[in-house]
Scaffold this motif. Structure first.
Motif, short mmCIF file in Angstrom:
data_model
loop_
_atom_site.label_atom_id
_atom_site.label_comp_id
_atom_site.label_asym_id
_atom_site.label_seq_id
_atom_site.Cartn_x
_atom_site.Cartn_y
_atom_site.Cartn_z
N GLN A 179 -3.17 8.04 22.32
CA GLN A 179 -1.74 7.72 22.34
C GLN A 179 -1.47 6.66 23.41
OE1 GLN A 179 0.90 11.18 22.20
NE2 GLN A 179 2.13 10.17 23.78
N TRP A 180 -0.86 5.58 22.98
CA TRP A 180 -0.56 4.46 23.89
C TRP A 180 0.95 4.27 23.96
CZ3 TRP A 180 -4.66 1.58 26.10
CH2 TRP A 180 -5.93 1.94 25.64
N LYS A 181 1.42 3.85 25.10
CA LYS A 181 2.83 3.46 25.18
C LYS A 181 2.97 2.04 24.65
CE LYS A 181 3.96 6.33 29.21
NZ LYS A 181 5.03 7.21 28.75
N TRP A 214 -11.34 -3.55 29.93
CA TRP A 214 -11.12 -3.07 28.56
C TRP A 214 -9.63 -2.82 28.32
CZ3 TRP A 214 -14.68 -2.26 24.64
CH2 TRP A 214 -16.03 -2.42 24.99
N PHE A 215 -9.23 -3.13 27.11
CA PHE A 215 -7.88 -2.79 26.62
C PHE A 215 -6.77 -3.38 27.48
CE2 PHE A 215 -10.86 0.79 25.66
CZ PHE A 215 -11.06 0.46 24.32
N LYS A 216 -7.00 -4.58 27.99
CA LYS A 216 -6.01 -5.25 28.85
C LYS A 216 -4.69 -5.41 28.09
CE LYS A 216 -6.20 -7.33 32.73
NZ LYS A 216 -5.94 -6.75 34.06
N GLY A 217 -3.63 -5.20 28.80
CA GLY A 217 -2.31 -5.33 28.19
C GLY A 217 -1.81 -3.99 27.65
N GLY A 218 -2.76 -3.05 27.47
CA GLY A 218 -2.37 -1.73 26.97
C GLY A 218 -1.69 -0.92 28.07
N GLN A 219 -0.76 -0.06 27.67
CA GLN A 219 -0.10 0.83 28.64
C GLN A 219 -0.16 2.27 28.13
OE1 GLN A 219 3.76 -0.99 28.84
NE2 GLN A 219 3.24 -2.08 30.74
N LEU A 220 -0.34 3.18 29.04
CA LEU A 220 -0.53 4.58 28.65
C LEU A 220 -0.41 5.48 29.87
CD1 LEU A 220 -4.33 5.29 28.37
CD2 LEU A 220 -3.39 3.35 29.58
N ALA A 272 5.93 10.92 32.70
CA ALA A 272 4.61 10.30 32.93
C ALA A 272 4.81 8.84 33.29
CB ALA A 272 3.76 10.43 31.67
N GLU A 273 4.25 8.44 34.40
CA GLU A 273 4.33 7.05 34.86
C GLU A 273 3.67 6.13 33.81
OE1 GLU A 273 5.61 6.53 38.15
OE2 GLU A 273 5.50 4.39 37.65
N VAL A 274 4.27 4.99 33.59
CA VAL A 274 3.65 4.03 32.67
C VAL A 274 2.54 3.30 33.42
CG1 VAL A 274 4.02 2.01 31.19
CG2 VAL A 274 5.87 3.69 31.54
N MET A 275 1.31 3.45 32.95
CA MET A 275 0.17 2.86 33.66
C MET A 275 -0.46 1.75 32.82
SD MET A 275 0.26 4.71 36.36
CE MET A 275 -1.23 4.21 37.22
N GLU A 276 -0.98 0.75 33.51
CA GLU A 276 -1.72 -0.31 32.83
C GLU A 276 -3.12 0.21 32.53
OE1 GLU A 276 -0.37 -3.25 32.05
OE2 GLU A 276 1.50 -2.63 33.04
N ALA A 277 -3.73 -0.29 31.46
CA ALA A 277 -5.06 0.17 31.05
C ALA A 277 -6.06 0.13 32.19
CB ALA A 277 -5.56 -0.67 29.88
N GLU A 278 -6.03 -0.94 32.97
CA GLU A 278 -7.03 -1.11 34.02
C GLU A 278 -6.58 -0.58 35.38
OE1 GLU A 278 -10.22 -1.97 34.29
OE2 GLU A 278 -10.56 -2.26 32.16
#
Ligand code: WTA
Length: 626
Positions: A24-26, A44-50, A229-235
């Motif tokens: 599950q990704w934001k 990996w998965f740069k730009g993704g937030q979760l 839940a805090e929005v976190m960057e993939a990296e």
């Protein structure tokens, strides 16, 4: 699923993208993977937030709110087990997260855990992840001095500990050990710890420093049940975990959120072939990577019931493991060869008297499993019906790299068998050439990036590059040797560097030597691993000293105490041999290779000693060998 697929790198990325899609990704990622091993800048998965806790908890609430997420089995069998459903664990994590926030912890802050194995430890890690704090667990078997070093290095602002921790018939006074560590602060070397949270467990008396120390039970009462839940960057970082290397200073491996989640969650499902009602028992302490990946994150990411055991295999009796299997109807047991060997010596009658019908899959991790232990485990625990997954991986790899898939891959005792899909191991010869023959042996490297690779050594990227990416060009070097057979199956033969694996715990020989050298009577020391029937490897220390001792046992005792004080009980040498001199090259380098041959009783392969600075000492060492 075919484990043998050889994939092109574009296919690899497509594969990892598909795996990532099951989480599950934001916000979905922009690129699947960037960077390489040459520049050591893999992402990996740069730009993704979760947020990983939404994947571990929130997304299960609809279907699994009432399902058991965590079973806690206490050290003492007479104490009742405790249970948390996914709904309850979600609340407990939210409250703990709010507690951390109240104590000023923010996204990016480091929180240290120095605890026994109780639910608050797992809850605390997830609470960090909930708010974007970085957790770093220090195993309770490390000394205050080791803790101090890790607190300095990680710049942890808050530490969570127990008043005391149970382990068999012992109580470890962790809070006073924290006090000891914090008392080591000097103007030059000062930790960043502002707050100590004490979880009550053993009711030991503890000192409370006003304004710094707080009881968890007091604070948690006022903490809200909801925590977004805090929005976190993939990296963004998820955790730092210290492990030993070839030099004295432990390395803080840093793992980042998305890549770790994707491979750990997926490898758990594939390797163990997990089904909805399975109960997974990983016996590792959360202080090690196995406890992070396959006791905490792996099971929870898959909505699987995980069990946390506070005790040890032989307390109060050597039947304890099998009793726990029966009591909680464990389906998967994941343990270390050392535990198996230590129970083996009490005889087959004990496991044979437990039917353990619930068991479906057995796992092994942390060190090479010898064939005899494999057979014993298979026959007396698995009753010849459970596949054994011998999983090879490391703190640095984050998740399992080479392993059979339970019930799918053909089993071969003592072989980790095949790489998981998406993982590309290769063998390299001494000259650094990739070995192309199928049947071969060599040093084990990984050819292409995978998502759960640690990104750096915290605060020392240069050391990260040097340690893992400089031995062989464009390859990740594992530090392990391996053999490959006609089936393409890997058998891991053990470390080829100055790291020894004692009861599945990684210990750097240099680290132990530095500790021994702190003893005022010691001039020099050299530490090597030797084959140990239960621990896999034991620690053998050769020591020269500056005084004469009529009773060398006194000095040995003193040296063991020094090591216990500086590193912790886990690094105490099994054997100490006091010698007049250590074999050295003419340039003064200690020849550990020779000492290793001596402790392995492999005298034929000692090689030419005539070019040594002091060849005469070799015979004396052999004569005095214990
Ligand atoms: C060893 C533990 C043989 C290996 C997960 C590795 C193994 C080190 C196996 C990492 C296995 C781990 N067979 N050896 N199945 N699993 N090892 O970082 O030497 O505590 O490099 O991670 O344990 O130890 P670590």
């Amino acid at each position: 699923m075919n484990q043998k697929t050889t994939m092109l790198s574009s296919e690899l990325n497509t594969y990892w993208g598909e795996v990532a899609n099951t989480f599950q990704w934001k916000k979905k990622w922009d690129t699947i993977q960037t960077g390489n091993f040459t520049d050591v800048n893999v992402e990996w998965f740069k730009g993704g937030q979760l947020n990983i806790t939404e994947n571990c908890l929130d997304r299960h609430l609809e279907k699994r709110r009432q399902k058991k997420a965590l079973i806690f089995e206490p050290n003492n069998p007479n104490e009742a087990a405790a249970f948390y459903t996914f709904g309850e664990l979600h609340i407990a994590v939210s409250r703990f997260a709010n507690l951390l926030k109240k104590k000023g912890i923010k996204k990016g802050d480091v929180v240290c855990f120095y605890m026994g194995m109780t639910p608050e430890l797992m809850i605390g890690l997830l609470a960090c992840a909930r708010i974007g704090a970085i957790h770093t667990v220090v195993f309770g078997g490390f000394s205050p001095q080791s803790l101090f070093g890790r607190l300095i290095d990680s710049k942890a602002k808050l530490i969570v500990t127990h008043d005391g921790a149970y382990r068999g018939d012992k109580v470890t006074p962790l809070k006073s050990m924290v006090d000891e560590a914090l008392a080591m602060n000097t103007d030059k070397e000062k930790t960043s710890v502002e707050t100590v949270i004490i979880v009550r467990r053993t009711n030991n008396d503890v000192d409370v420093v006003a304004g710094r120390d707080y009881f968890y039970d007091v604070l948690i009462k006022d903490c809200d049940l909801h925590c977004p839940a805090e929005v976190m960057e993939a990296e963004d970082p998820l955790f730092i975990l210290y492990t030993s290397g070839s030099t004295g200073k432990p390395k803080g491996l840093l793992h980042t959120i998305a890549g770790y989640m994707v491979h750990v969650g997926n490898s758990f499902k594939d390797v163990f072939q997990i089904k909805e009602n399975d109960v997974f028992w990983c016996t590792a302490d959360i202080g090690w990577i196995t406890g992070h990946s396959y006791l905490t994150y792996g099971p929870l990411l898959n909505g699987t019931t995980t069990i946390m055991f506070e005790g040890i295999p032989n307390y109060p009796t050597p039947a304890r493991f099998w009793e726990v299997v029966e009591k909680h109807q464990i389906t998967h047991l994941y343990t270390a060869p050392t535990a198996i060997r230590s129970l083996e010596k009490f005889g087959v009658e004990i496991p044979d008297s437990f039917p353990m019908k619930s068991l479906k899959v057995l796992g092994s991790v942390g060190e090479p499993i010898n064939e005899e232990a494999w057979q014993w485990y298979h026959k007396h625990v698995g009753k010849n019906k459970c596949p054994i997954v011998d999983t090879w991986w490391q703190t640095e790899t984050g998740g399992i790299m080479i392993s059979p898939l339970a019930g799918i891959t053909k089993l071969k005792p003592a072989h980790a068998t095949l790489p998981l899909k998406g993982i590309v191991p290769i063998l390299v010869d001494e000259k650094g050439n990739i070995v192309t023959e199928l049947v071969a042996s060599g040093n084990l490297c990984i050819n292409t990036p995978w998502p759960s690779l640690a990104r750096t050594i915290y605060g020392d990227h240069e050391r990260f590059k040097q340690t893992y990416f400089s031995t062989y060009k464009d390859l990740y070097f594992t530090g392990d040797g391996a053999k490959r057979d006609a089936d393409g199956f890997f058998r891991i033969t053990g470390r080829v560097d100055d790291v020894i694996n004692v009861s599945g715990h990684r210990i750097g020989t240099a680290e132990v030597e530095e500790a021994i050298n702190e003893n005022p009577h010691v001039t020099e020391s050299a530490v090597v691993g030797f084959p140990h029937p239960i621990k896999g490897q034991g620690i053998y220390a050769f020591v020269t000293c500056n005084d004469h001792f009529d009773h060398p046992e006194d000095l040995e005792k003193d040296i063991r105490e020094t090591v216990q004080k500086i590193i912790g009980p886990i690094a105490k040498p099994d054997v100490i041999q006091i010698v007049l001199g250590l074999p050295k090259t003419r340039s003064g380098k200690i020849m550990r290779r020779i000492l290793r041959k001596i402790v392995e009783n492999d005298l034929e392969n000692i090689g030419d000693t005539s070019t040594l600075l002091n060849p005469e000492c070799v015979d004396l060492i052999i004569e005095g060998k214990k």
